[in-house]
Design an enzyme around this catalytic site. Sequence first.
Site, PDB file in Angstrom:
ATOM      1  N   SER A   1       5.245 -47.468 -40.809  1.00  0.00           N
ATOM      2  CA  SER A   1       6.192 -48.422 -40.201  1.00  0.00           C
ATOM      3  C   SER A   1       5.806 -48.831 -38.780  1.00  0.00           C
ATOM      4  CB  SER A   1       7.617 -47.851 -40.203  1.00  0.00           C
ATOM      5  OG  SER A   1       8.024 -47.563 -41.512  1.00  0.00           O
TER       6      SER A   1
ATOM      7  N   SER B   1       6.042 -33.676 -24.970  1.00  0.00           N
ATOM      8  CA  SER B   1       6.387 -34.134 -23.621  1.00  0.00           C
ATOM      9  C   SER B   1       5.218 -33.909 -22.671  1.00  0.00           C
ATOM     10  CB  SER B   1       7.615 -33.376 -23.122  1.00  0.00           C
ATOM     11  OG  SER B   1       7.880 -33.697 -21.779  1.00  0.00           O
TER      12      SER B   1
ATOM     13  N   ASN C   1       3.936 -35.278 -11.261  1.00  0.00           N
ATOM     14  CA  ASN C   1       4.262 -36.015 -10.045  1.00  0.00           C
ATOM     15  C   ASN C   1       3.132 -35.832  -9.041  1.00  0.00           C
ATOM     16  OD1 ASN C   1       7.069 -36.759 -10.839  1.00  0.00           O
ATOM     17  ND2 ASN C   1       7.362 -34.534 -10.771  1.00  0.00           N
TER      18      ASN C   1
ATOM     19  N   SER D   1       5.244 -40.145 -16.895  1.00  0.00           N
ATOM     20  CA  SER D   1       5.685 -39.369 -18.053  1.00  0.00           C
ATOM     21  C   SER D   1       5.570 -40.231 -19.302  1.00  0.00           C
ATOM     22  CB  SER D   1       7.134 -38.892 -17.875  1.00  0.00           C
ATOM     23  OG  SER D   1       8.011 -40.000 -17.801  1.00  0.00           O
TER      24      SER D   1
ATOM     25  N   GLY E   1       8.012 -39.896 -21.799  1.00  0.00           N
ATOM     26  CA  GLY E   1       9.349 -40.049 -22.361  1.00  0.00           C
ATOM     27  C   GLY E   1       9.595 -39.283 -23.644  1.00  0.00           C
ATOM     28  N   ARG E   2       8.739 -38.316 -23.953  1.00  0.00           N
ATOM     29  CA  ARG E   2       8.910 -37.540 -25.184  1.00  0.00           C
ATOM     30  C   ARG E   2       9.623 -36.226 -24.863  1.00  0.00           C
ATOM     31  NH1 ARG E   2       4.671 -40.102 -28.233  1.00  0.00           N
ATOM     32  NH2 ARG E   2       5.213 -38.964 -30.122  1.00  0.00           N
TER      33      ARG E   2
ATOM     34  N   HIS F   1       5.568 -40.890 -10.179  1.00  0.00           N
ATOM     35  CA  HIS F   1       5.942 -40.055 -11.321  1.00  0.00           C
ATOM     36  C   HIS F   1       5.364 -40.706 -12.568  1.00  0.00           C
ATOM     37  CE1 HIS F   1       8.341 -37.811 -14.248  1.00  0.00           C
ATOM     38  NE2 HIS F   1       8.637 -38.985 -14.816  1.00  0.00           N
TER      39      HIS F   1
END
Length: 330
Positions: free
Chosen positions: A162, A208, A212, A200, A202-203, A198
Site C-alpha cells: 500500500s 525511534s 540533538n 527525529s 517520529g517513530r 533537533h
Amino acid sequence: MLKLKSTLILLAASFPMSAAASTACRDIHNDQARLACYDSAQLSDPIDSQDADKIQQPADHQVELDIDEMSIAEIGNYFNERKIFRLTAHEPNYILPFSYNDKPNEESWRQLKPDAEIDRVEVKFQISGKIKLWDDIYRDNWDLWFGYTQTAWWQLYNSDESAPFRETNYSPEMFVSYYSDYEIFGFTLVAADFGIVHQSNGRSEVLSRSWNRVFANFELAKGNFLLSLKPWYRIPEDADDDDNPDIDKYLGYGNYRLSYKNDGHLMSILLRNNFRTSDNKGGVEVSWAFPVYDAVKMYLQYYNGYGESLIDYNHYVNRVSIGILVYDWI
C-alpha cells in the site's frame, strides 16, 4: 515626506516641463522614482511613469531579487537584508521520483512488517525553508532564524504494501547568523551560523531515532565556489532514553560541503566522517543540477555510506537518484 513633496513642487515650478512629462512624473507612486523623473525631465526627453518606476525600487523590492542570478559572494547580503517572517530557501528542495538503493535496510523494515518485501526503487524528496524571526539582533549583521527541513523516503511503487512512507526525518532548528566580508586564505566568509537542531523520525519503540546538536556553520565563498564547514556537538542524553547511542560513530562530527555554481548549473559534494583511524565510517553525497527548461532543473544525486537517514544511520547505503531540483540552496 513633506520636505520631499515641497522639493518636487519647487523643481516643477523652477524649470520648464512639458505637460506630458509633468503628468507622467506626478503619476509615479514611489517618491524617489518620482523625484528622479522630474530631474530627468529637465535634462532630456520626458519618460513615462512605467520606466521611471524602474529607476529606483524601494528597499523591500531590492531584496526580492532572483537569488539564482546572484553571485555566491552576494548570498550573505541577500539573507542579511531579508525581511522578517518571509519564507526563503534553506537546504536543497527537491523531488526524486526514481531513487534506487541496491542495499536497502531489510532488517529495520521487517521489524515493522515481518513478512513484507521492500522495493529498491522508491521516491525521495526534501522540503526545507527558513524565516527570519529577528532582524539586526545585534548591530546590523546579526539575525535570528528558524529553519525546518523534512526528508522522506516513500515506497510509492510498492503496491503490495500500500505504498507506505518507509522513513521520514524532521529537523527543526534555531540559529543566529552573522554576515561578514572577512578574507580567510583567499576565501570570503560571507556568513556564519550558530544554533541548535533537533532531528527525529517520529517513530516509536524500536524504530525511534532522534538526537540533538549544537552547531556552527561557516560559509566561505571564492568566485563560483562555496565551501561550507559545519561542525557540531551532540547534546548527551540519558542512556535509558537514547535511541542511537553510537550515532556519532557513523555520522561523525559535522557536514563539509563544497559547491560550484555557474550558468544555471549547480554541483556539490558533501562529506561526513568520524575521523577515526580504525573503524573509519562516514558518507558522501555528490549532486548535480542543470537547467532543462526555463526554471526547471534536472537533479542527479548519488549517496554512498552511512547516515543518509536516521533509520539507516548505521546501515550502509548505495543510492542513485534522479528528479527535479525545486529550489537552489545557494
